[in-house]
Design a protein around this motif. Structure first.
Motif, mmCIF file in Angstrom:
data_model
loop_
_atom_site.group_PDB
_atom_site.id
_atom_site.type_symbol
_atom_site.label_atom_id
_atom_site.label_comp_id
_atom_site.label_asym_id
_atom_site.label_seq_id
_atom_site.Cartn_x
_atom_site.Cartn_y
_atom_site.Cartn_z
ATOM 1 N N LEU A 17 34.045 42.749 33.024
ATOM 2 C CA LEU A 17 33.985 41.842 33.537
ATOM 3 C C LEU A 17 33.400 40.631 33.280
ATOM 4 C CD1 LEU A 17 36.836 41.232 35.959
ATOM 5 C CD2 LEU A 17 37.311 41.443 33.450
ATOM 6 N N ALA A 58 27.819 30.326 36.943
ATOM 7 C CA ALA A 58 29.370 30.650 36.335
ATOM 8 C C ALA A 58 30.177 31.716 36.523
ATOM 9 C CB ALA A 58 29.293 30.175 35.081
ATOM 10 N N LYS A 81 32.889 32.184 38.960
ATOM 11 C CA LYS A 81 34.457 32.213 38.524
ATOM 12 C C LYS A 81 34.613 33.894 37.911
ATOM 13 C CE LYS A 81 33.811 28.301 35.840
ATOM 14 N NZ LYS A 81 33.510 27.099 35.111
ATOM 15 N N ILE A 82 33.188 34.930 38.601
ATOM 16 C CA ILE A 82 34.128 36.122 38.419
ATOM 17 C C ILE A 82 33.480 36.591 39.705
ATOM 18 C CG2 ILE A 82 33.439 38.338 36.871
ATOM 19 C CD1 ILE A 82 32.980 36.529 34.097
ATOM 20 N N PRO A 110 34.870 35.459 43.075
ATOM 21 C CA PRO A 110 36.631 36.018 43.193
ATOM 22 C C PRO A 110 36.342 37.552 42.847
ATOM 23 C CG PRO A 110 36.247 34.841 41.097
ATOM 24 C CD PRO A 110 34.838 34.953 41.742
ATOM 25 N N GLY A 111 36.420 38.215 42.139
ATOM 26 C CA GLY A 111 36.382 39.790 41.900
ATOM 27 C C GLY A 111 35.752 40.807 43.326
ATOM 28 N N ALA A 153 46.763 36.123 45.654
ATOM 29 C CA ALA A 153 48.279 35.337 45.332
ATOM 30 C C ALA A 153 47.635 36.249 43.604
ATOM 31 C CB ALA A 153 48.350 34.279 45.152
ATOM 32 N N TRP A 154 47.457 36.664 43.635
ATOM 33 C CA TRP A 154 47.593 37.301 42.203
ATOM 34 C C TRP A 154 47.641 38.680 41.950
ATOM 35 C CZ3 TRP A 154 43.186 41.054 41.452
ATOM 36 C CH2 TRP A 154 41.774 40.569 42.658
ATOM 37 N N ARG A 155 47.166 39.192 42.852
ATOM 38 C CA ARG A 155 47.468 40.530 43.746
ATOM 39 C C ARG A 155 48.957 40.771 43.618
ATOM 40 N NH1 ARG A 155 43.081 43.472 47.288
ATOM 41 N NH2 ARG A 155 43.820 42.413 48.652
#
Lengths: 273, 262
Positions: free
Chosen positions: A174, A187, A191-192, A195-196, A271-273
């Protein structure tokens, strides 16, 4: 199994539908069952106390504990102690978490910070932070400073470890993707990487909040006029079991409330999980 | 259709990991608007070479150059499509495509327009708000393609983008790939171990030898991408020719991998 004459096998005969064999190993959440269990235990406890099976000289019954909490609430003593504890908990946890997060990010992102940072964490993390309370009292006095520092120190190290583990767990593919799209360094981090690493950071929050409650009580027992820890210690010294257990129940309720907030936070942020 | 005028050239590329030499003196010329396919046995350095071409790996020796002019709306001269799509699981489909555009100075409306355009091109308009975990492997790879096309690249590098897919998804996506690449007119380098993909998508097929990878042969295929069919006798013959070139090296490479595992 050798075939018998006529080519037929001489084993057990099969005659029926194929049985379903994939039962179990799929535990589900049953929130109602959890609540019923707790209420059931309280009822059993109360019945045990009323029937004399449980001696109320050593452990008060739930009704007596409830009455003690109600009396404390009406007298204002509950709010004074709860307020003092929550304030220390909030300040100590926020300071420890934020510094741990920043330190963890530095260790997770920069080569120069990695080895020195991890060496410091490895050396200091195993020290029981309760053992440092007297030292912090000498350094920062008996007032709020030593208590907040005790909490912050206890929270700092697990937070560093959770943050570094979270960053290390972000798939490198990623990050390469971000670089392949010419994303600037900040960024990629925002952004990576962040959140990861968030699932691990939120796990760190869970660990550090429970650590903070333990250290809060320890610090308040060593030297505080107000606070749940000081209240529990005073009640114990007076052999006031009702109030002692009322204090312990309050600590449990603080833990439950924090856990509920973290659950909601995870549901929103992950929520994405 | 605008055809890219960007040419990607690699000269004398050498690369190794520790004491293991992976690439040795590789020259490559990806012509503007054409698809250059890299094939070769396992471990021959195809993906390593692609990483070097894309600036994601620094070669031990040699140079990669990019020449030509980009379209004014290009936001990323060299763009990648990864083997595993490399989507951010915490972003929706549209969010993943948007990621490639957010750090540009593209006005918000134009960004939204580009996202809608590439999602429509890749058949994902109805899935803009879906999470990656809700998509099939083929659809996830479509998101990767949409993200790459959204930046209007000069060069598109693709690292075995279909290898993780089942046969049906691969066949369907292969057709779409050919149409999308032809429409985008972009200079492409496509890594694959699948010879059918190579003959269906390549204008030029570069065969690498087993490790350390060197250019063993270069085959040209002068016909439009759209309309190629896997049962076309010429393409079947080309596949056989490629297999003849690779077979011995592939067998040796497999034996080396097996020996290393023992």
């Amino acid at each position: 199994m050798p075939p018998t004459e006529g080519g037929r096998l001489d084993g057990p005969r099969l005659d029926g539908p194929v049985p379903f064999r994939a039962r179990g190993f799929a535990p589900r959440d049953l929130p109602v069952a959890g609540a019923v269990t707790l209420v059931g235990l309280l009822v059993l406890w109360q019945l045990g106390a009323w029937s004399g099976v449980i001696s109320t000289s050593f452990i008060s019954d739930p009704v007596a504990i409830g009455q003690a909490i109600w009396t404390l609430a009406r007298s204002g003593e509950l709010w004074a102690n709860l307020g003092a504890s929550l304030q220390r908990l909030a300040i100590g946890w926020v300071v420890g978490t934020l510094t741990g997060l920043v330190f963890g990010l530095a260790v997770g992102l920069f080569t120069l910070a990695r080895s020195p940072g991890m060496a410091v964490v490895a050396a200091l993390f195993p020290i029981p932070k309760i053992a440092l309370v007297p030292l912090f009292i000498i350094w920062f006095g008996i007032g709020e400073g030593s208590k907040v520092i005790t909490l912050a120190t206890g929270v700092f190290f697990p937070m560093v470890i959770s943050t570094v583990a979270g960053i290390d767990a972000v798939p490198r593919t990623l990050i390469r993707m971000g670089q392949a799209f010419n994303m600037p360094w900040h960024a990629i981090v925002r952004k990576i990487i962040l959140p990861g690493a968030l699932p691990s950071i939120l796990s760190g929050f869970r660990i550090t909040t429970s650590t903070a409650i333990v250290l809060l009580v320890a610090a308040e027992m060593v030297g505080a006029e107000k606070g749940i820890g000081a209240f529990v210690l005073a009640a114990g010294n007076l052999y006031d079991i009702d109030n002692l257990l009322a204090g312990i129940v309050l600590l449990s309720l603080i833990g439950l409330a924090i856990s509920w907030v973290l659950d909601r936070l995870e549901r929103v942020l992950l929520a994405w999980r | 259709m605008t055809v890219s005028s960007v040419r990607l050239t690699a000269r004398g590329i050498c690369h190794g990991f520790h004491t293991l030499s992976v690439l040795e003196g590789v020259d490559l010329d990806a012509a503007p608007g054409e698809v250059t396919v890299l094939v070769g046995p396992s471990g021959c350095g195809k993906s390593t070479l692609l990483g070097i071409l894309g600036g994601l790996l620094k070669p031990d020796a040699g140079e990669v150059r990019m020449d030509g002019s980009l379209s004014p709306d290009c936001l990323n001269p060299i763009t990648y499509i990864f083997q595993d799509a490399s989507l951010l699981p915490w972003r929706s489909v549209a969010g993943n495509v948007s990621l490639a555009l957010e750090d540009s100075r593209l006005p918000r409306a134009e960004r939204a327009g580009r996202i809608a355009e590439v999602l429509a091109q890749t058949g994902l308009s109805d899935f803009a708000r879906a999470w990656p975990r809700q998509l099939s492997g083929g659809m996830r790879q479509r998101v990767g393609i949409a993200r790459a096309l959204a930046v209007h690249p000069g060069v598109l590098l693709m690292d075995e983008p279909l290898s993780a897919l089942d046969a049906q998804s691969r066949a369907l996506l292969l057709d779409d790939f050919a149409a999308l690449i032809a429409r985008a007119g972009v200079t492409c380098v496509y890594v694959t171990h699948n010879l059918a993909e190579a003959v269906l998508l390549g204008h030029k097929i570069v065969v690498l030898s087993r490790r350390p990878g060197r250019v063993q042969a270069t085959l040209a295929l002068r016909r439009p991408l759209v309309g190629r069919h896997i049962e076309d006798p010429d393409l079947v013959a080309l596949q056989h020719q490629l297999w003849d070139l690779i077979r011995d090296d592939a067998a040796r490479a497999e034996r080396e991998i097996a020996d290393a595992a023992d």
